[in-house]
Write a protein that holds these residues in place. Structure first.
Motif, mmCIF file in Angstrom:
data_model
loop_
_atom_site.group_PDB
_atom_site.id
_atom_site.type_symbol
_atom_site.label_atom_id
_atom_site.label_comp_id
_atom_site.label_asym_id
_atom_site.label_seq_id
_atom_site.Cartn_x
_atom_site.Cartn_y
_atom_site.Cartn_z
ATOM 1 N N ALA A 267 0.833 -1.210 0.000
ATOM 2 C CA ALA A 267 0.000 0.000 0.000
ATOM 3 C C ALA A 267 0.865 1.257 0.000
ATOM 4 N N ILE A 268 1.938 1.255 0.795
ATOM 5 C CA ILE A 268 2.849 2.413 0.833
ATOM 6 C C ILE A 268 3.489 2.634 -0.535
ATOM 7 N N THR A 269 3.915 1.530 -1.154
ATOM 8 C CA THR A 269 4.583 1.637 -2.453
ATOM 9 C C THR A 269 3.640 2.150 -3.537
ATOM 10 N N SER A 270 2.378 1.696 -3.478
ATOM 11 C CA SER A 270 1.430 2.059 -4.534
ATOM 12 C C SER A 270 1.132 3.556 -4.577
ATOM 13 N N ILE A 271 1.288 4.240 -3.444
ATOM 14 C CA ILE A 271 1.010 5.682 -3.422
ATOM 15 C C ILE A 271 2.299 6.511 -3.485
ATOM 16 N N TRP A 272 3.430 5.809 -3.602
ATOM 17 C CA TRP A 272 4.720 6.484 -3.680
ATOM 18 C C TRP A 272 5.113 6.569 -5.149
ATOM 19 N N ALA A 273 5.262 7.761 -5.651
ATOM 20 C CA ALA A 273 5.527 7.951 -7.083
ATOM 21 C C ALA A 273 6.825 7.271 -7.505
ATOM 22 N N HIS A 274 7.867 7.470 -6.742
ATOM 23 C CA HIS A 274 9.167 6.882 -7.077
ATOM 24 C C HIS A 274 9.787 6.276 -5.816
ATOM 25 N N PRO A 275 9.362 5.065 -5.446
ATOM 26 C CA PRO A 275 9.890 4.443 -4.222
ATOM 27 C C PRO A 275 11.394 4.197 -4.344
ATOM 28 N N PRO A 276 12.144 4.396 -3.253
ATOM 29 C CA PRO A 276 13.617 4.249 -3.294
ATOM 30 C C PRO A 276 14.077 2.807 -3.076
ATOM 31 N N TYR A 277 13.263 1.860 -3.442
ATOM 32 C CA TYR A 277 13.618 0.450 -3.281
ATOM 33 C C TYR A 277 13.034 -0.343 -4.444
ATOM 34 N N LYS A 278 13.548 -1.547 -4.610
ATOM 35 C CA LYS A 278 13.122 -2.393 -5.732
ATOM 36 C C LYS A 278 11.772 -3.040 -5.420
ATOM 37 N N ILE A 279 10.972 -3.222 -6.474
ATOM 38 C CA ILE A 279 9.679 -3.869 -6.322
ATOM 39 C C ILE A 279 9.625 -5.111 -7.215
ATOM 40 N N VAL A 280 8.644 -5.962 -6.953
ATOM 41 C CA VAL A 280 8.531 -7.238 -7.661
ATOM 42 C C VAL A 280 8.303 -7.030 -9.151
ATOM 43 N N GLY A 281 7.446 -6.116 -9.499
ATOM 44 C CA GLY A 281 7.128 -5.881 -10.908
ATOM 45 C C GLY A 281 5.927 -6.691 -11.345
ATOM 46 N N THR A 282 5.768 -6.847 -12.620
ATOM 47 C CA THR A 282 4.583 -7.501 -13.193
ATOM 48 C C THR A 282 4.502 -8.967 -12.769
ATOM 49 N N VAL A 283 3.334 -9.358 -12.275
ATOM 50 C CA VAL A 283 3.043 -10.743 -11.909
ATOM 51 C C VAL A 283 1.899 -11.221 -12.782
ATOM 52 N N PRO A 416 7.451 -4.711 -2.332
ATOM 53 C CA PRO A 416 8.908 -4.499 -2.272
ATOM 54 C C PRO A 416 9.652 -5.828 -2.145
ATOM 55 N N LYS A 417 10.715 -5.974 -2.886
ATOM 56 C CA LYS A 417 11.508 -7.200 -2.797
ATOM 57 C C LYS A 417 12.121 -7.369 -1.407
ATOM 58 N N ALA A 418 12.457 -6.251 -0.785
ATOM 59 C CA ALA A 418 13.058 -6.318 0.550
ATOM 60 C C ALA A 418 12.073 -6.874 1.571
ATOM 61 N N SER A 419 10.775 -6.567 1.402
ATOM 62 C CA SER A 419 9.778 -7.082 2.348
ATOM 63 C C SER A 419 9.610 -8.591 2.190
ATOM 64 N N LEU A 420 9.636 -9.082 0.945
ATOM 65 C CA LEU A 420 9.570 -10.536 0.740
ATOM 66 C C LEU A 420 10.809 -11.216 1.296
ATOM 67 N N ALA A 421 11.969 -10.582 1.136
ATOM 68 C CA ALA A 421 13.198 -11.146 1.702
ATOM 69 C C ALA A 421 13.106 -11.210 3.224
ATOM 70 N N ALA A 422 12.515 -10.194 3.837
ATOM 71 C CA ALA A 422 12.345 -10.190 5.295
ATOM 72 C C ALA A 422 11.397 -11.299 5.733
ATOM 73 N N VAL A 423 10.341 -11.528 4.951
ATOM 74 C CA VAL A 423 9.399 -12.611 5.252
ATOM 75 C C VAL A 423 10.121 -13.956 5.241
ATOM 76 N N ILE A 424 10.960 -14.169 4.225
ATOM 77 C CA ILE A 424 11.682 -15.441 4.110
ATOM 78 C C ILE A 424 12.674 -15.612 5.258
ATOM 79 N N ILE A 425 13.475 -14.597 5.504
ATOM 80 C CA ILE A 425 14.513 -14.704 6.542
ATOM 81 C C ILE A 425 13.892 -14.932 7.915
ATOM 82 N N SER A 426 12.820 -14.188 8.222
ATOM 83 C CA SER A 426 12.187 -14.336 9.539
ATOM 84 C C SER A 426 11.517 -15.696 9.701
#
Length: 651
Positions: A267-283, A416-426
């Protein structure tokens, strides 16, 4: 084992009766003399368990299963997308695998708590088999692993997993977890460049490209990771006895932490015009195409093809897969049966049926672009805690995944790719069981060494080699135990007669691999204790008969007789007596343990003095330690309170 994506050694079949659960029944076979129709009905109910428990299904069960299924669905959606990333694939492949496996297990599964789908370990093994972004290979690997699982079920080969000991399992799981965490470091910190392959390759790539680290990804990853750990601890908050609703709410928030984090960051990413982190992209959304797996893999890995075309030959395709499907099948069966064992109280859980169900899930999944699947320990624990009453809970989980796949896939673009990475690591960090190492070292140092070697082999050589090396060490330890069994040697002195004797107790008995060891041990014992004339060999723990062992015992007896020593067998079973007779001993020297005193007393009194030759001849061994300096043999008769009797022997 604890409730997480780990596993333990299973029993191949178990039935634990407990009231109040659907599908409770005994699996005992009492088909003898029953009509064909009755036997056919039992066979169908065994192979298709839904035909049995659905007959007693109630509306209250449906409500409970719906709640549990939806709760698990909230966990499986973000997890499956994350585990697809571990396999080097885009998120939709994790979703494809989640819904089809859940739906099939509803019909064929025998454990109501088990949930089938992609797991971290399956994703890692798939990546090590196929590499990055090779979906055709991943789908084919899952299909072939299903065939091997069905083959194991038909051949009743569930016992194979018994050779994977607990230390090997712990080492393998820790190795897998460490490798998975390492694979997510780049996404967690937003480091650019290729990811590498394997534990060593991952860290080489990290240090090589460390200068490209992203502040935005790092902050996102760290915040998500900390939030996940805090949400995990919500269930530890103590609430008043009257606050059941609050306690349930805290539990629901805790088990839904993955989806909460993913939704929030999306939700945060969707309203952020240019997020400073990588996102998953088209699924890719929607229902996957229903088609056969590509048995001739596309030549995307620059492999020299015999056909010089866009696809590999059949042999080249197998050359890509190598032993991957077999290893994946074994580990998947181990996980699934372990889950069924852990949560199977009060249910008829058949390991063979679990292999059949898992194999069917993977084979059918191959037609729906699914990657290899197995039981998930963490999601099964959520299912159990949610109050699931039958495998039908998987229906609601599968429907929820389909809903997300068809209607929410546009939103997955912003994850965000970082959030998925956090899910996996945790999720996987708690699979490393540090707390087991110290008890393991105290109980068996060999087990500890096996665990460590398995762990190191997994992270250095690869998961498939790690599990093989661990199993080889475990089997080697078993064979070494047979080759050199533990032997108890007790030097004793009878209080009544004063005779010294030695009792030898090999464990767990005498079989042909240990014959030479036992025979050598007995001969060395005889040479070391030259004055000891009587030996007792205890058969108490000898439950198996062996021709080589029997002939070795006969040879040992004859060798001792030549040296004026005797061996008596105590606690010898009727079977062993018969075996010794067949091996050449007309009257085996068998003695009951309670008759040892009588035998020793007889050995002291059975002395013939040859007056003509002015010497003694001992027809049954006498302990020379009982002679005094004048050559007098001292004996104590009865209960030891009589006067000592002596016989003079001229010097």
């Amino acid at each position: 084992m604890r409730a997480k994506d780990s596993f333990e050694l299973p029993n191949l079949k178990m039935v634990v009766d407990s009231p109040g659960n659907i599908g409770n029944d005994s699996t005992g076979d009492s088909s003898g003399g029953r009509p064909l129709g009755s036997r056919m009905k039992k066979f169908v109910q065994k192979k298709v368990p839904i035909t049995k428990w659905i007959l007693s299904y109630k509306i209250s069960d449906l409500i409970a299963d719906a709640i549990a299924g939806i709760t698990v669905g909230l966990t499986v959606v973000p997890q499956s997308m994350a585990y697809a990333a571990i396999a080097g694939l885009t998120p939709e492949y994790g979703l494809y695998s989640s819904y089809i496996a859940c739906l099939i297990y509803v019909v064929l599964g025998s454990c109501r708590q088990a949930t089938i789908g992609p797991t971290a370990v399956m994703g890692l093994l798939t990546f090590q088999t196929c590499g990055n972004n090779y979906p055709a290979c991943a789908v084919l690997t899952g299909f072939y692993s299903g065939i091997f699982e069905l083959l194991m079920a038909f051949l009743q080969l569930g016992w194979i997993v018994s050779f994977i000991s607990e230390p090997v399992t712990i080492g393998f799981t820790a190795g897998a977890s460490t490798t998975i965490i390492s694979s997510q470091i780049k996404n967690f910190f937003g480091i650019k460049g290729s990811k590498g392959s394997g534990f060593v390759g991952y860290w080489e790539a990290v240090f090589r490209d460390i200068s490209t680290i992203s502040v935005g990804d790092s902050i996102m990853g760290i915040l998500c990771f900390v939030a996940l750990l805090l949400l995990r601890k919500l269930t530890a908050i103590k609430v008043g006895k009257g606050s059941k609703i609050l306690k349930k709410a805290l539990w629901l928030i805790s088990v839904s932490r993955n989806v909460i984090i993913v939704i929030t960051t999306t939700a945060i990413t969707s309203i952020w015009a240019h997020p400073p982190y990588k996102i998953v992209g088209t699924v890719q959304g929607g229902f996957p195409p229903v088609e056969l797996p590509q048995f001739l893999l596309p030549n995307t890995q620059n492999i020299s093809s015999e056909n010089d075309g866009d696809t590999l030959s059949f042999s080249e395709s197998w050359g890509v897969l190598k032993t991957g499907p077999i290893v994946i099948a074994l580990i998947a069966v181990l996980q699934n049966v372990a889950i069924s064992k852990t949560f199977g109280a009060g249910q008829s859980v058949d390991a063979t049926q679990e292999m059949f169900a898992l194999g069917t899930c993977n084979i059918v999944g191959g037609f729906f672009s699914a990657i290899p699947t197995s039981g998930s320990f963490s999601r099964s624990a959520v299912n159990e805690a949610s109050g699931v009453r039958s495998p039908l809970g998987g229906l609601f989980t599968g429907v929820l995944v389909l809903f997300a796949l068809n209607f929410l896939s546009p939103s997955f673009y912003y994850i965000p790719k970082a959030s998925l990475a956090a899910v996996i690591i945790s999720a996987v960090m708690f699979m490393i069981e540090f707390e087991t190492l110290l008890p393991m070292w105290k109980i068996s140092k060999l087990d500890m060494i096996t665990c460590v070697i398995t762990f190191l082999s997994c992270i250095i050589l690869g998961m498939e080699y790690g599990i093989i090396i661990g199993v080889v060490i475990s089997i080697g330890a078993i064979l070494m135990g047979l080759l050199k069994p533990k032997v108890h040697e007790d030097l004793r002195t009878d209080d009544s007669t004063g005779i010294k004797y030695i009792e030898v107790r090999p464990e767990p008995g005498l079989l042909f691999p240990s014959v030479d060891f036992i025979r050598t041990r007995m001969n060395k014992l005889s040479l070391k204790n030259k004055k000891i004339k009587i030996y007792f060999l205890n058969f108490e723990k000898w439950t198996q008969v062996d021709y080589t062992a029997a002939t070795a015992l006969v040879s040992l007896i004859k060798g001792f007789e030549k040296n004026d020593k005797s061996i008596q067998f105590i606690n010898c079973s009727e079977i062993w007596i018969e075996v010794l007779q067949n091996a050449g001993l007309a009257k085996p020297p068998v003695l009951d343990s309670k008759d040892i005193y009588e035998y020793l007393k007889k050995s002291m009194t059975n002395v013939i003095v040859n007056l003509q030759n002015n010497e003694i001849t001992i027809t049954t061994p006498v302990n020379v330690d009982n002679m005094n300096s004048s050559g007098v043999i001292l004996t104590s008769m009865g209960n030891g309170n009589d006067d000592k009797k002596s016989t003079s022997v001229p010097s």
